[in-house]
Write a protein that holds these residues in place. Structure first.
Motif, PDB file in Angstrom:
ATOM      1  N   ALA A 157      47.290   6.952  46.080  1.00 32.20           N
ATOM      2  CA  ALA A 157      47.388   7.324  44.657  1.00 32.20           C
ATOM      3  C   ALA A 157      45.986   7.478  44.101  1.00 32.20           C
ATOM      4  CB  ALA A 157      48.159   6.259  43.876  1.00 32.20           C
ATOM      5  N   GLN A 158      45.710   8.650  43.490  1.00 31.26           N
ATOM      6  CA  GLN A 158      44.403   8.886  42.882  1.00 31.26           C
ATOM      7  C   GLN A 158      44.501   8.588  41.375  1.00 31.26           C
ATOM      8  OE1 GLN A 158      45.754  11.566  44.957  1.00 31.26           O
ATOM      9  NE2 GLN A 158      44.855  10.297  46.566  1.00 31.26           N
ATOM     10  N   LEU A 159      43.857   7.582  40.945  1.00 33.67           N
ATOM     11  CA  LEU A 159      43.876   7.160  39.542  1.00 33.67           C
ATOM     12  C   LEU A 159      42.451   6.921  39.076  1.00 33.67           C
ATOM     13  CD1 LEU A 159      46.781   4.568  39.875  1.00 33.67           C
ATOM     14  CD2 LEU A 159      46.943   6.860  38.902  1.00 33.67           C
ATOM     15  N   ASP A 160      42.193   7.276  37.793  1.00 33.91           N
ATOM     16  CA  ASP A 160      40.876   7.003  37.221  1.00 33.91           C
ATOM     17  C   ASP A 160      41.046   6.615  35.758  1.00 33.91           C
ATOM     18  OD1 ASP A 160      40.949   9.413  35.568  1.00 33.91           O
ATOM     19  OD2 ASP A 160      40.620  10.498  37.456  1.00 33.91           O
ATOM     20  N   ASP A 161      39.944   6.308  35.128  1.00 34.88           N
ATOM     21  CA  ASP A 161      39.975   5.832  33.738  1.00 34.88           C
ATOM     22  C   ASP A 161      39.722   6.944  32.729  1.00 34.88           C
ATOM     23  OD1 ASP A 161      40.449   3.288  34.613  1.00 34.88           O
ATOM     24  OD2 ASP A 161      38.320   2.747  34.711  1.00 34.88           O
ATOM     25  N   SER A 162      39.742   8.223  33.173  1.00 33.52           N
ATOM     26  CA  SER A 162      39.435   9.307  32.235  1.00 33.52           C
ATOM     27  C   SER A 162      40.474   9.386  31.122  1.00 33.52           C
ATOM     28  CB  SER A 162      39.353  10.642  32.986  1.00 33.52           C
ATOM     29  OG  SER A 162      40.612  10.946  33.591  1.00 33.52           O
ATOM     30  N   LEU A 163      41.749   9.177  31.472  1.00 39.48           N
ATOM     31  CA  LEU A 163      42.795   9.221  30.454  1.00 39.48           C
ATOM     32  C   LEU A 163      42.573   8.134  29.415  1.00 39.48           C
ATOM     33  CD1 LEU A 163      45.443  10.270  29.289  1.00 39.48           C
ATOM     34  CD2 LEU A 163      46.654   8.725  30.849  1.00 39.48           C
ATOM     35  N   LEU A 164      42.222   6.953  29.857  1.00 40.04           N
ATOM     36  CA  LEU A 164      41.994   5.850  28.928  1.00 40.04           C
ATOM     37  C   LEU A 164      40.803   6.140  28.028  1.00 40.04           C
ATOM     38  CD1 LEU A 164      42.977   3.062  28.083  1.00 40.04           C
ATOM     39  CD2 LEU A 164      41.427   2.062  29.769  1.00 40.04           C
ATOM     40  N   SER A 165      39.747   6.724  28.604  1.00 42.62           N
ATOM     41  CA  SER A 165      38.577   7.060  27.782  1.00 42.62           C
ATOM     42  C   SER A 165      38.925   8.128  26.755  1.00 42.62           C
ATOM     43  CB  SER A 165      37.433   7.554  28.686  1.00 42.62           C
ATOM     44  OG  SER A 165      37.063   6.562  29.614  1.00 42.62           O
TER      45      SER A 165
END
Length: 449
Positions: A157-165
């Protein structure tokens, strides 16, 4: 001495009465101011409570929607993992079944081979022959291919914090709180059967793309707000209002590039004491609307050019009278739109004495005389306005009589982007006037307000 004392007592009594009256007036004024303060406090607390409730409701809905969207996205991604896993495991399961089947065949072949070796000489040849044939049939040198680990999926699973930012940035700028709406009602002017509403911006940083005006009857039995106007202008004439009835008006704006409307302005109460302008019913050659403010020239009297007058002298100096043309017929030199002192039977035009009018070709007539200045010809959508003011009162003289009147009214007629100003001499002082129209041909349709 007693007389002087009596006068002094009367003066003291009079001063006392005046002081009591002044104190009563003072108390009444203070009570009115207290009432005003209470109304202001009620507005602040009431609007603050409404703002809190709106914020709580909005963010609760956002939280529920965001939670639902995140749950839906999570379920979608989990379903993708399930699909990849199921699609990748099936070939391995098929290969495993094939290998297990081969192992079973090998076990059975081994048992038969060992049994053939142990049997007596009489059966050995037969057993060994059968075993050999089966071994050849199974193809002991053919092995299924097992995929290497690099050739099978390794799910991640590729997940990052861009959505949260991004969410943090947008949420930090989402919504706003202001102490005043960006627009407010500036003025309410009574008009015949209507109210002219004017508004203005109070927030200079708010770039308004258009405005929206609503109104409703005031009081406990008042109806719901309904739209009266949406557009660019900062004023609008709300028509079809009942005289001597309170109406509430409010306005809001929509910012450039936005879809939502701003908060509503504080409602303002307005009313009109002026009866609506109406055409006179029963005039041959004209059909009236239900409110009697729209007249349509029909072809019931083709050979005549009848004059349609107002039902009463409802136009007063200082007001603006407007005729709006919504349909056209053929033009004629006898056509006219204007005002007059009296109504005359059998006339074919307002181009007569004691009347001021404009023809459909733009010619202006005062007391039957055509003026030098001319306005544009009337077309569909044209609005012709009449504004009048009393100039002065003339003493009676031969010169005035020769000009046809002792009183002067200044008339401003507007059509398109042009105006013509004329002085109108009349025989008597007037405070109210009739209005009228005449069309030689059918098809003309005119609204008056």
């Amino acid at each position: 001495h007693r007389g002087r004392m009596s006068v002094e007592v009367d003066l003291l009594l009079q001063e006392a009465k005046e002081s009591i009256e002044a104190a009563q007036n003072y108390r009444s004024e203070l009570q009115q101011r207290l009432h005003g303060l209470n109304q202001a406090r009620k507005q602040i607390r009431g609007s603050s409570g409404q703002a809190r409730e709106a914020l709580r409701r909005h963010f609760a809905e956002l939280q529920a929607a965001a939670s639902r969207l995140l749950a839906e996205r999570q379920a979608s991604l989990l379903a993708e993992v399930d699909t990849i896993e199921a699609g990748s495991i099936k070939p391995l399961d098929d290969c495993q079944s094939l290998i297990e089947h081969g192992v079973g065949q090998a076990d059975e072949l081994l048992r038969e081979g060992e049994a053939a070796l142990r049997c007596g000489l009489g059966e050995k040849e037969e057993k060994l022959g059968s075993f050999t044939k089966k071994a050849v049939h199974i193809q002991l040198d053919s092995l299924p291919e097992v995929p290497a680990l690099v050739d099978v999926p390794c799910v991640s699973a590729q997940l990052d914090d861009s959505l949260l930012s991004l969410l943090r940035e947008r949420v930090s700028r989402h919504g706003s709180v202001s102490s005043h709406p960006p627009v407010l009602i500036e003025e309410l002017q009574e008009r015949p059967g209507g109210i002219l509403v004017r508004w203005c911006k109070v927030d200079e940083d708010f770039a308004a793309a258009d405005y929206r005006v609503q109104y409703r009857r005031s009081g406990s039995g008042g109806s719901q707000y309904e739209d009266a106007y949406i557009g660019w202008d900062c004023e609008f004439l709300v028509l079809h209002l009942d005289p001597h009835v309170d109406y509430l008006f409010r306005v809001c704006a929509r910012g450039e590039g936005r879809t939502e409307w701003s908060p509503w302005s504080v409602p303002q109460t307005g009313y009109t004491t002026l009866a609506p302008h109406e055409w006179r019913p029963g005039t041959e050659g004209f059909i009236l609307s239900s409110r009697k403010n729209i007249a349509l020239r029909n072809d019931s009297c083709q050979n005549r050019c009848p004059v349609l007058y107002s039902n009463a002298p409802t136009y007063f100096c200082g007001q603006t009278l407007t005729f709006r043309i919504t349909a056209l017929g053929l033009m004629d030199r006898r056509d006219s739109l204007g005002v007059c002192i009296n109504t005359l039977q059998g006339e074919e035009s307002l181009q007569r004495d004691q009347a001021v009018c404009i023809s459909t070709n733009g010619a202006v007539f005062v007391n039957g005389k055509e003026m030098t200045n001319q306005l544009p010809a009337i077309t569909v959508g044209s609005s012709v306005t009449f504004d009048m003011e009393v100039v002065n009162l003339f003493p009676i003289s031969n010169n005035n009589l020769s000009e046809g009147g002792n009183f002067k009214l200044r008339v401003t007629i507007g059509s398109g982007n042009r105006e013509v100003v004329s002085d109108w001499l009349v025989d008597q002082a007037v405070d109210c006037l009739y209005f009228g129209c005449s069309f030689a041909h059918s098809g003309w349709k005119v609204l008056v307000f």
